[in-house]
Design an enzyme around this catalytic site. Structure first.
Site, PDB file in Angstrom:
ATOM      1  N   HIS A 282      -6.220  -2.922  -5.729  1.00  0.00           N
ATOM      2  CA  HIS A 282      -7.131  -3.330  -4.662  1.00  0.00           C
ATOM      3  C   HIS A 282      -7.610  -2.054  -3.970  1.00  0.00           C
ATOM      4  CE1 HIS A 282      -8.167  -5.009  -0.680  1.00  0.00           C
ATOM      5  NE2 HIS A 282      -8.233  -6.202  -1.262  1.00  0.00           N
TER       6      HIS A 282
ATOM      7  N   ASP B  29       2.522  -2.533  -3.437  1.00  0.00           N
ATOM      8  CA  ASP B  29       1.590  -3.360  -2.657  1.00  0.00           C
ATOM      9  C   ASP B  29       2.006  -4.819  -2.881  1.00  0.00           C
ATOM     10  OD1 ASP B  29      -0.465  -5.072  -1.976  1.00  0.00           O
ATOM     11  OD2 ASP B  29      -2.066  -3.799  -2.759  1.00  0.00           O
TER      12      ASP B  29
ATOM     13  N   GLN C  12       0.158  -9.877  -2.582  1.00  0.00           N
ATOM     14  CA  GLN C  12       0.076 -11.165  -3.288  1.00  0.00           C
ATOM     15  C   GLN C  12       1.429 -11.665  -3.787  1.00  0.00           C
ATOM     16  OE1 GLN C  12      -2.577 -12.914  -3.185  1.00  0.00           O
ATOM     17  NE2 GLN C  12      -4.156 -11.410  -2.684  1.00  0.00           N
TER      18      GLN C  12
ATOM     19  N   LYS D  93      -1.344 -13.767   4.622  1.00  0.00           N
ATOM     20  CA  LYS D  93      -1.293 -14.375   3.281  1.00  0.00           C
ATOM     21  C   LYS D  93      -0.030 -15.202   3.087  1.00  0.00           C
ATOM     22  CE  LYS D  93      -3.931 -10.605   1.146  1.00  0.00           C
ATOM     23  NZ  LYS D  93      -5.284 -11.098   0.970  1.00  0.00           N
TER      24      LYS D  93
ATOM     25  N   CYS E  44     -12.519  -6.872  -4.045  1.00  0.00           N
ATOM     26  CA  CYS E  44     -12.068  -5.527  -3.627  1.00  0.00           C
ATOM     27  C   CYS E  44     -11.367  -4.779  -4.760  1.00  0.00           C
ATOM     28  CB  CYS E  44     -11.158  -5.595  -2.393  1.00  0.00           C
ATOM     29  SG  CYS E  44     -11.973  -6.264  -0.960  1.00  0.00           S
TER      30      CYS E  44
HETATM   31  N1  C6P Z   1      -6.863  -9.288  -0.881  1.00  0.00           N
HETATM   32  C1  C6P Z   1      -8.267 -11.109  -1.661  1.00  0.00           C
HETATM   33  O1  C6P Z   1      -9.056 -12.043  -1.473  1.00  0.00           O
HETATM   34  P1  C6P Z   1      -5.162  -6.922   3.953  1.00  0.00           P
HETATM   35  O2  C6P Z   1      -6.652  -7.036   4.010  1.00  0.00           O
HETATM   36  O3  C6P Z   1      -4.665  -5.598   4.498  1.00  0.00           O
HETATM   37  O4  C6P Z   1      -4.448  -8.098   4.530  1.00  0.00           O
HETATM   38  O5  C6P Z   1      -4.766  -6.973   2.402  1.00  0.00           O
HETATM   39  C2  C6P Z   1      -5.366  -6.080   1.502  1.00  0.00           C
HETATM   40  C3  C6P Z   1      -4.917  -6.343   0.097  1.00  0.00           C
HETATM   41  C4  C6P Z   1      -4.138  -5.395  -0.528  1.00  0.00           C
HETATM   42  N2  C6P Z   1      -3.664  -5.587  -1.765  1.00  0.00           N
HETATM   43  C5  C6P Z   1      -3.929  -6.707  -2.446  1.00  0.00           C
HETATM   44  C6  C6P Z   1      -3.356  -6.890  -3.809  1.00  0.00           C
HETATM   45  C7  C6P Z   1      -4.716  -7.712  -1.875  1.00  0.00           C
HETATM   46  O6  C6P Z   1      -4.960  -8.818  -2.557  1.00  0.00           O
HETATM   47  C8  C6P Z   1      -5.234  -7.512  -0.580  1.00  0.00           C
HETATM   48  C9  C6P Z   1      -6.155  -8.535   0.048  1.00  0.00           C
HETATM   49  C10 C6P Z   1      -7.759 -10.354  -0.453  1.00  0.00           C
HETATM   50  O7  C6P Z   1      -7.872 -10.803  -2.778  1.00  0.00           O
HETATM   51  C11 C6P Z   1      -8.906  -9.867   0.381  1.00  0.00           C
HETATM   52  S1  C6P Z   1      -9.926  -8.711  -0.482  1.00  0.00           S
END
Ligand code: C6P
Length: 404
Positions: free
Chosen positions: A124, A198, A201, A224, A362
């Protein structure tokens, strides 16, 4: 089979009982953000109605209640992640901020020109851009573990040569791949590299234990996993946290300050300058209690059943290709439909009350590598039902008749 009454669980989520565009809401955009159970919403109301005050400051009743609730949430997160102690849990705004914190503290203190940061091709932007910025600042170089055609990582230990930091996603938000985090961390450790996982998910979807994974850092987002937006946490190995310089300076993180300089508290407070997001941290603690009452293995099994059914349905629609591995898949199914752009498809779905996500998610470099303008993604959580997956398939079959 589990003994969970999933219909009762679903009833805990007031937002799901609504109509959108004249149809029952079919919310399958959980990888972007999850919905919140009443227990979490009430924890915020209770906090603001009874306990609200600043933490760690006043010697009065409300301040000590707020402090207990805030630090209590930290302890819950530590237990939930399998950390040794609550000192290893730093509150952040989410995964993105957690990764930026490591890049701007550990990274700035430890990397120099020529050092290698190993990432993967499925990251991401949150686990890519902070390292690009760090590389520009320090002269370090980026290297990438390739993604194979089946959506798994083509990892080999030789990629770790000269690597100071290996940062990778646990579960890909674009492919659904569950990466073998413990194996990757073991290989990195043997090569002397520090690891960051990371967990955006994975954290709310499967049993996660940072000690079993063996990572040095692990970042996740509360929103999430049924908690409010604007709160998350970073786990770090204490030995590293103690040596890392602070990132933001201000109140809360200091021991003593003169006009010239300051001394800092021990972790985690060294990394939490200013008044923290107290209410949402309390909400994150409530979300963790809620998830633990259901059981993370139960959530994983339920998600897996929904995802397998979705993949099965999607594969039967002409001109649809589901991306990512067949096995070892997280709670999402992203696909390419050769007859519709993802934005048109998600707009069509929305007219039927179905919330999907269409676009690059992203992960622009990964989309470019796959030669796709983007994908359409259905992502699941434990409050979704098999009936909803069947309804999603019906809507997508109608989309095929409409567009093809
Ligand atoms: N993915 C998706 O729709 P934040 O924005 O900091 O809460 O999370 C960022 C992020 C980082 N790593 C992974 C693997 C992610 O999936 C995400 C957030 C969302 O897939 C928004 S783009």
């Amino acid at each position: 089979m589990t003994s969970i009454d999933w219909a009762k669980v679903r009833a805990d989520f007031p937002i799901l009982a609504q109509q959108v565009n004249g149809r029952p809401l079919l919310y399958l955009d959980n990888a972007a953000s999850s919905q919140k159970p009443r227990a979490v919403i009430e924890s915020l109301v209770n906090y603001y109605e009874r306990d609200n005050a600043n933490v760690h400051r006043g010697l009065h009743e409300l301040s000590s209640r707020a402090t207990d609730a805030f630090e209590g949430a930290r302890t819950k997160i530590a237990r939930y992640l399998g950390a040794e102690s609550a000192e290893q849990i730093i509150f952040t705004r989410g995964t993105t901020e957690g990764i930026n914190l490591v890049a701007n503290t550990w990274g700035v203190a430890n990397l120099k020109a020529g050092d290698v940061i190993l990432l993967t091709e499925m990251e991401h932007h949150s686990n890519l851009v902070p390292w690009q910025l760090l590389a520009e600042r320090t002269g370090a170089k980026l290297r990438f573990v390739p993604v194979a055609d089946d959506g798994t990582l083509a990892f080999e230990p030789a990629l770790l040569e000269g690597v100071k930091l290996f940062a990778f996603v646990h579960v890909s938000n674009s492919l659904g791949t569950i990466n073998p985090a413990a194996d990757l961390c073991r290989a990195a450790r043997a090569a002397g590299a520090v690891t960051l996982v990371d967990g955006a998910q994975s954290t709310g979807h499967m049993p996660v234990n940072v000690r079993e994974i063996g990572c040095d850092f692990y970042a996740f987002s509360g929103h999430k996993i049924c908690a409010p937006t604007g709160i998350g946490a970073l786990y770090g190995r204490l030995e590293l946290l103690e040596k890392m310089p602070p990132w933001h300076g201000g109140g809360e993180m200091i021991v003593s300050v003169t006009y010239e300089r300051a001394t800092y508290k021990q972790p985690p407070h060294k990394f939490e300058a200013g008044t923290p997001n107290i209410a949402d941290a309390v909400g994150l603690g409530a979300a963790i209690d809620y998830l633990e009452a259901i059981g993370r293995q139960n959530i994983f099994d339920h998600d897996a059943e929904l995802t397998a059914r979705a993949v099965h349905h999607l594969a039967e629609i002409p001109g649809v290709r589901v991306l990512g591995p067949q096995k070892s898949r997280g709670a999402l199914a992203a696909f390419h439909a050769e007859w519709a752009h993802p934005h048109d498809l998600t707009t069509f779905a929305n007219e039927h009350g179905l919330a999907l996500r269409g676009g690059h998610h992203c992960t622009q470099p990964l989309m470019r590598k796959m030669k796709l303008p983007g994908t359409t993604r259905a992502s699941f959580y434990f409050y979704n039902t098999l009936d909803e997956v069947d309804r999603m398939a019906e809507i997508l079959r109608a989309a095929h008749r409409f567009f093809a």
